[in-house]
Write an enzyme that holds these catalytic residues in place. Sequence first.
Site, PDB file in Angstrom:
ATOM      1  N   ARG A 151      14.299  82.751  84.866  1.00  0.00           N
ATOM      2  CA  ARG A 151      13.738  81.418  85.102  1.00  0.00           C
ATOM      3  C   ARG A 151      12.208  81.410  84.996  1.00  0.00           C
ATOM      4  NH1 ARG A 151      18.581  80.855  84.943  1.00  0.00           N
ATOM      5  NH2 ARG A 151      19.784  79.295  86.101  1.00  0.00           N
ATOM      6  N   SER A 209      19.996  73.857  90.271  1.00  0.00           N
ATOM      7  CA  SER A 209      19.627  74.847  91.291  1.00  0.00           C
ATOM      8  C   SER A 209      18.215  74.554  91.770  1.00  0.00           C
ATOM      9  CB  SER A 209      19.613  76.251  90.701  1.00  0.00           C
ATOM     10  OG  SER A 209      20.891  76.619  90.271  1.00  0.00           O
ATOM     11  N   GLU A 267      12.872  77.095  92.226  1.00  0.00           N
ATOM     12  CA  GLU A 267      12.708  77.218  90.775  1.00  0.00           C
ATOM     13  C   GLU A 267      12.251  75.882  90.193  1.00  0.00           C
ATOM     14  OE1 GLU A 267      15.244  76.485  87.790  1.00  0.00           O
ATOM     15  OE2 GLU A 267      17.127  77.002  88.791  1.00  0.00           O
TER      16      GLU A 267
END
Length: 362
Positions: A163, A237, A358
């Site tokens: 990520r 997420s 994230e």
Amino acid sequence: MKTNVSLKPYNSFGFDAVAKYFIEINDIDELRQLVTTPEFKKERFLVLSGGNNVLFQEEVFDGLVVYINTKGVEILGENENDVIVRAQAGEDWPEFVRFCVGKGWHGVENLAHIPGKVGAAPVQNIGAYGMELKDSFLQCEAIELATGNKRVFTKEECAFGYRESIFKSELKGQYVITSVDFMLKKDAPLHLEYGNIKAYLEQNGIVSPTLQQLHDAICDIRDAKLPDVKQIGSAGSFFKNPVIDRAQFNALQEDYPDMPHYDEPDGKVKVPAGWLIEHSGPSALRLLRQTQEPKAQGPQNAETVSWKGWRNEHVGVFEKQALVLVHYGGGKGQDIVDLAQRIQNSVEAKFGIKISPEVNFV
Ligand code: EPU
């Protein structure tokens, strides 16, 4: 250029932040001209593509939002094994994946159904079901905001990680990705190892899936676990899965033998943040206060409490996947910021692990 534009349709959380200035870019030359104007240099600015990974903390974005909406997919070259495909930054990611799968091209199928646009995909090296964008990435073209100059970034120059990429770290805010080139295969083994893909295929009587069947299975699996951003605001997420030292993991495993984990090549251990969040919850003190909040819901006793499925009037933790924070409507970005902080604190208090978002905070 427009003024005072609601960003609600441009962020998947669905927060009603307002941009002081807003411009939609349909042609890269417009962008190159824009960035060299003196007005642009004066303003705080934000480049938005899909808005699927941003959290607007403030109600007013006091600057210029540049919305990239350039379109086009073309074949740059092919032989009997490979094809090089260029997609413009404003192309819808799931549609691009569907297009490639429809052509029988391998390389992005496990990234099916991830909401967003092509230009944003390299920024956080999107990943799912054992595949990452970097696996099929060849290069991308970007515009430097300070000069309007074009630059090509090779895979190495992008410094992809989990990520992560150079566009999120060293060069954050300095370049706008305008197109991405992919190296796809006309034939390749399918990646079926991750998570519940095999189980899903077996349940549906599929013994050796085609590329299309794998794509469709992943769409179904995601639909069953993740909220539909058209109905419930979210950014997928919210946190990254933390990587911890083996010694810390070994100690935790004694107390929590069921903790899922993945071994990393460097000997460290990745632990799913969704599991950590599910197995921690609001503190007893907080719970007492919540029961006095008018519409607070969720478990009421400290022994059984879990963040999973917790909600208040506006925001919460998705009931099918604890890694996903959701906005039910009428809330503000700050509500998610506060909830995220409480979750981080309780995961750290219980497991001694720091989890970090994230999602990009703006
Ligand atoms: N788990 C729980 N409780 C939860 C959620 C997960 O116990 O509420 C456990 C699961 O049982 C499983 C493990 O955690 O053992 C991993 O769960 P899952 O396979 O759902 O994946 P994840 O690690 O939670 C990552 C990505 C997702 C991606 C999936 C599938 C990150 C931050 N997230 O989630 O990506 O779709 O794997 O590959 O790496 C996104 O980035 O927006 C995203 C959705």
